[in-house]
Design a protein around this motif. Structure first.
Motif, PDB file in Angstrom:
ATOM      1  N   GLY A 114      43.235  40.306  23.055  1.00 51.17           N
ATOM      2  CA  GLY A 114      42.526  41.204  23.962  1.00 51.17           C
ATOM      3  C   GLY A 114      41.137  41.555  23.455  1.00 51.17           C
ATOM      4  N   SER A 115      40.719  41.003  22.305  1.00 46.92           N
ATOM      5  CA  SER A 115      39.383  41.297  21.746  1.00 46.92           C
ATOM      6  C   SER A 115      38.318  40.739  22.679  1.00 46.92           C
ATOM      7  N   LYS A 116      37.197  41.452  22.748  1.00 45.08           N
ATOM      8  CA  LYS A 116      36.150  41.038  23.683  1.00 45.08           C
ATOM      9  C   LYS A 116      35.498  39.724  23.228  1.00 45.08           C
ATOM     10  N   THR A 117      35.113  39.690  21.958  1.00 48.07           N
ATOM     11  CA  THR A 117      34.515  38.462  21.408  1.00 48.07           C
ATOM     12  C   THR A 117      35.253  38.104  20.127  1.00 48.07           C
ATOM     13  N   VAL A 118      35.643  36.845  20.021  1.00 46.10           N
ATOM     14  CA  VAL A 118      36.350  36.385  18.819  1.00 46.10           C
ATOM     15  C   VAL A 118      35.497  35.322  18.128  1.00 46.10           C
ATOM     16  N   ILE A 119      35.264  35.544  16.837  1.00 53.09           N
ATOM     17  CA  ILE A 119      34.598  34.524  16.020  1.00 53.09           C
ATOM     18  C   ILE A 119      35.610  34.049  14.986  1.00 53.09           C
ATOM     19  N   ALA A 120      35.771  32.745  14.860  1.00 49.58           N
ATOM     20  CA  ALA A 120      36.730  32.227  13.881  1.00 49.58           C
ATOM     21  C   ALA A 120      36.018  31.353  12.872  1.00 49.58           C
ATOM     22  N   ILE A 121      36.375  31.557  11.602  1.00 49.30           N
ATOM     23  CA  ILE A 121      35.871  30.692  10.529  1.00 49.30           C
ATOM     24  C   ILE A 121      37.094  30.018   9.919  1.00 49.30           C
ATOM     25  N   ASN A 122      37.127  28.690  10.005  1.00 50.79           N
ATOM     26  CA  ASN A 122      38.293  27.966   9.507  1.00 50.79           C
ATOM     27  C   ASN A 122      37.861  26.550   9.142  1.00 50.79           C
ATOM     28  N   LYS A 123      38.405  26.028   8.048  1.00 53.59           N
ATOM     29  CA  LYS A 123      37.955  24.684   7.628  1.00 53.59           C
ATOM     30  C   LYS A 123      38.651  23.573   8.410  1.00 53.59           C
ATOM     31  N   ASP A 124      39.688  23.937   9.177  1.00 55.29           N
ATOM     32  CA  ASP A 124      40.419  22.938   9.965  1.00 55.29           C
ATOM     33  C   ASP A 124      39.970  23.008  11.424  1.00 55.29           C
ATOM     34  N   GLU A 125      39.286  21.978  11.885  1.00 56.08           N
ATOM     35  CA  GLU A 125      38.740  22.041  13.251  1.00 56.08           C
ATOM     36  C   GLU A 125      39.837  22.065  14.317  1.00 56.08           C
ATOM     37  N   ASN A 126      41.069  21.688  13.938  1.00 54.50           N
ATOM     38  CA  ASN A 126      42.171  21.718  14.902  1.00 54.50           C
ATOM     39  C   ASN A 126      42.986  23.012  14.834  1.00 54.50           C
ATOM     40  N   ALA A 127      42.558  23.975  14.062  1.00 55.48           N
ATOM     41  CA  ALA A 127      43.317  25.227  13.952  1.00 55.48           C
ATOM     42  C   ALA A 127      43.404  25.898  15.330  1.00 55.48           C
TER      43      ALA A 127
END
Ligand SMILES: Cc1cc2nc3c(=O)[nH]c(=O)nc-3n(C[C@H](O)[C@H](O)[C@H](O)COP(=O)(O)OP(=O)(O)OC[C@H]3O[C@@H](n4cnc5c(N)ncnc54)[C@H](O)[C@@H]3O)c2cc1C
Length: 322
Positions: free
Chosen positions: A279-292
């Motif tokens: 339900g978050s308005k904007t989500v930023i994700a940092i992850n080394k796996d592009e398929n996460a």
């Protein structure tokens, strides 16, 4: 055999909210099959429990017996086996709770069936969808044997709309139980995370997952949270390991948050985590796996090593603030 039976869960007269999500799954299944959706709840004095979901069952059973006051797998399996023999449902649906995981496979085995667990969607067929390899693959399952089909529904996969509590007529079913055949003795319950920190009102949250590697590295993310004036939160393994307090856990067994900005660092995006933050308005994700799977709900995604990106981001924010 026909119809769908949803087994709701309660503790001390209070519903486990996941039951209503399982009920929605059962209802969707019943609608696809053009059949009834019946619900049952097991306990000691559960007949007077009020129903507080918008969707309602075609009929409801209170499965009552003194031996069902405290949960034991032996008594629940026996009681529900008797209910299933009486009602002859084609499908039996459960919420995928700790309790269900404990007894439902044994109940399915009684009917020479397996439990199709962790179902996240129901398609025409019916086809039941389960996630494999931490959500990277979806697998389709079809029931092809004789006998009832048992499924459990993953938290957050179906949406239940709450409604003002109202009385529901429940038919009482009293299973015959022999107390001497109940081998289990109830022990201390699993402690869900306490909620002394209210993350639900935080406008910005930086959330850390297992990608952080070890407790000593948490400081990297804390610095980013401080630079952003954000609350720090975490996925479950971080709290289970005691790296951050339990009340900072986001997800189906933690808090539900809806900040303006949710920054997920080293979090894969398991469904139990997503239900707490989608339900978050904007989500930023940092992850080394592009398929996460977290990238499926992210508005902005950074594929890379958090140990390079997070300190650089912190520095850039500090510089921008002057
Ligand atoms: C009944 C039940 C209830 C649950 N409740 C919750 C809950 O409330 N909340 C919750 O979060 N989970 C919950 N879980 C657990 C959930 O299923 C997942 O196991 C958990 O969310 C995974 O946490 P994670 O994403 O931190 O770890 P992982 O799934 O291990 O993911 C770690 C991620 O970090 C990435 N990564 C690794 N190193 C780096 C690096 N150097 N830089 C960038 N990225 C990196 C990896 O690519 C990976 O995607 C529950 C499970 C069950 C069965």
């Amino acid at each position: 055999m026909s119809g769908v039976l949803v087994v709701m869960e309660q503790r001390g007269g209070a519903w486990n909210r996941m039951s209503f999500e399982a009920f929605e799954a059962g209802l969707a299944l019943a609608n696809k099959l053009g059949t009834d959706c019946i619900a049952a709840v097991v306990g000691e004095s559960v007949q007077s429990m009020a129903w507080d979901s918008k969707s309602q069952p075609n009929a409801m059973y209170a499965v009552e017996n003194g031996a069902l006051k405290e949960y034991t797998s032996d008594a629940f399996v026996e009681a529900l086996a008797q209910v299933i023999k009486k009602l002859q449902p084609a499908y039996v649906v459960f919420p995928h709770t700790y309790q269900v995981r404990d007894f439902a496979p044994a109940l399915a085995t009684r009917f020479k069936q397996v439990l199709i667990s962790d179902v996240v969607a129901v398609h025409e067929g019916p086809v039941f969808v389960r996630q494999l390899l931490q959500g990277k693959l979806n697998a389709d399952y079809k029931h092809s044997s004789q006998g009832p089909c048992f499924i459990s529904v993953q938290a957050g996969s179906f949406r239940a709309e709450q409604a003002p509590a109202s009385a529901l007529t429940m038919e009482v079913f009293t299973p015959e139980l022999d107390a001497t055949k109940v081998r289990n003795r109830p022990g201390e319950r699993f402690r869900e995370s306490a909620q002394t920190v209210d993350l639900s009102s935080a406008p910005v949250i930086v959330s850390v997952g297992r990608g952080i590697g070890e407790q000593e590295n948490i400081g990297v993310v804390e610095e980013l949270a401080t630079a952003l004036g954000a609350e720090i939160a975490a996925s479950r393994p971080i709290c289970d390991n005691g790296w951050l307090p339990m009340e900072r856990q986001v997800g189906s067994s933690g808090q539900t948050v809806s900040p303006k900005l949710y920054l997920a660092v080293g979090i894969s995006g398991a469904i139990q985590h997503l239900v707490g933050m989608k339900g978050s308005k904007t989500v930023i994700a940092i992850n080394k796996d592009e398929n996460a799977p977290i990238f499926e709900v992210a508005d902005y995604g950074v594929v890379g090593d958090l140990f390079e990106i997070v300190p650089a981001l912190t520095k850039a924010i500090q510089n921008a603030k002057g």
